[in-house]
Design an enzyme around this catalytic site. Structure first.
Site, PDB file in Angstrom:
ATOM      1  N   CYS A 135       0.775  -1.117   0.183  1.00 29.19           N
ATOM      2  CA  CYS A 135       0.173   0.002   0.006  1.00 29.19           C
ATOM      3  C   CYS A 135       0.955   1.229  -0.172  1.00 29.19           C
ATOM      4  CB  CYS A 135      -0.887  -0.130   1.208  1.00 29.19           C
ATOM      5  SG  CYS A 135      -2.015   1.550   1.377  1.00 29.19           S
ATOM      6  N   GLU A 207      -4.488  -4.584  -3.426  1.00 27.18           N
ATOM      7  CA  GLU A 207      -4.155  -2.993  -3.771  1.00 27.18           C
ATOM      8  C   GLU A 207      -5.001  -2.847  -5.167  1.00 27.18           C
ATOM      9  OE1 GLU A 207      -3.038  -0.056  -2.946  1.00 27.18           O
ATOM     10  OE2 GLU A 207      -3.333  -1.105  -0.922  1.00 27.18           O
TER      11      GLU A 207
END
Length: 225
Positions: A135, A207
């Protein structure tokens, strides 16, 4: 080769797939549907609440004061800088404080955050770092790439997002996490490294799924009676 360089090489396709998602590309061009970004902001606000808990757990699992302090700085940055950005954006996208507080996580938001917290609570500091790294690292890389598009950082709605994630301040936090991953991977057995690779790959996949969920504004399926 450093462990993080190995990760980037091994999962290059997944990494680029995330950057090349239409949500990210349209964000950089300034053509992204505002309702899609609005959906993303609400879900990311919920995600960041749990993401911040990873840094608190990192401080608990750290075995030296310097690492504890860095995780505390990450916690502060997430709770105050990132989440303040979200609250500022709320006004631009007509998101009330009540809407943020009453919002429910999507299936992907729930699965992603719960996976990371499960890894962090039950694993080592290396496991925790592998879970949170995609992230922070990918947002920094995405921010830098989008910032290279002429006019992107000055966009009325998306420029501040791009400026924040391409900033030196955010980059310094990302670089520290990258360095920590390399340090924690040193001396690990092949089995332990394989576990870290799997965790990193899983959250890299999440993600992509988060961007895709936001682009399609995907919540729980509805059933027709």
């Amino acid at each position: 080769m450093k462990f993080t360089e190995h990760l980037l090489e091994k999962f290059h396709l997944e990494w680029r797939q995330t950057y090349e998602h239409p949500f990210v590309q349209e964000l950089g061009k300034g053509t992204l549907d505002k309702e899609k970004f609005r959906f993303y902001m609400i879900q990311d606000y919920l995600y960041l609440i749990d993401y911040a808990k990873l840094f608190a757990l990192g401080a608990i699992k750290a075995d030296d004061l310097e690492t504890m302090g860095k995780f505390a700085a990450l916690l502060d940055s997430t709770l105050n800088e990132e989440m303040s950005l979200h609250r500022a954006y709320a006004a631009k996208f007509d998101i009330s404080k009540e809407e943020l507080e009453q919002a429910k996580p999507s299936p992907i938001t729930l699965a992603y955050s719960h996976y990371m917290l499960h890894v962090a609570q039950n694993g080592s500091l290396a496991d925790l770092t592998a879970a949170l790294l995609p992230c922070m690292w990918s947002y920094w890389e995405i921010g830098k790439e989008l910032n290279q598009i002429p006019g992107s950082s000055g966009h009325e709605f998306y420029g501040e997002w791009i400026s924040m994630y391409s900033s030196d301040e955010f980059g310094s936090l990302a670089r520290w996490c990258i360095g920590l991953m390399d340090r924690l991977a040193e001396g690990k057995s092949e089995a332990e490294l394989a576990k870290l690779e799997e965790i990193f790959q899983n959250t890299t996949r999440y993600e992509y799924m988060f961007w895709d969920m936001s682009y399609n504004r995907q919540m729980w399926p509805t059933h027709v009676k």
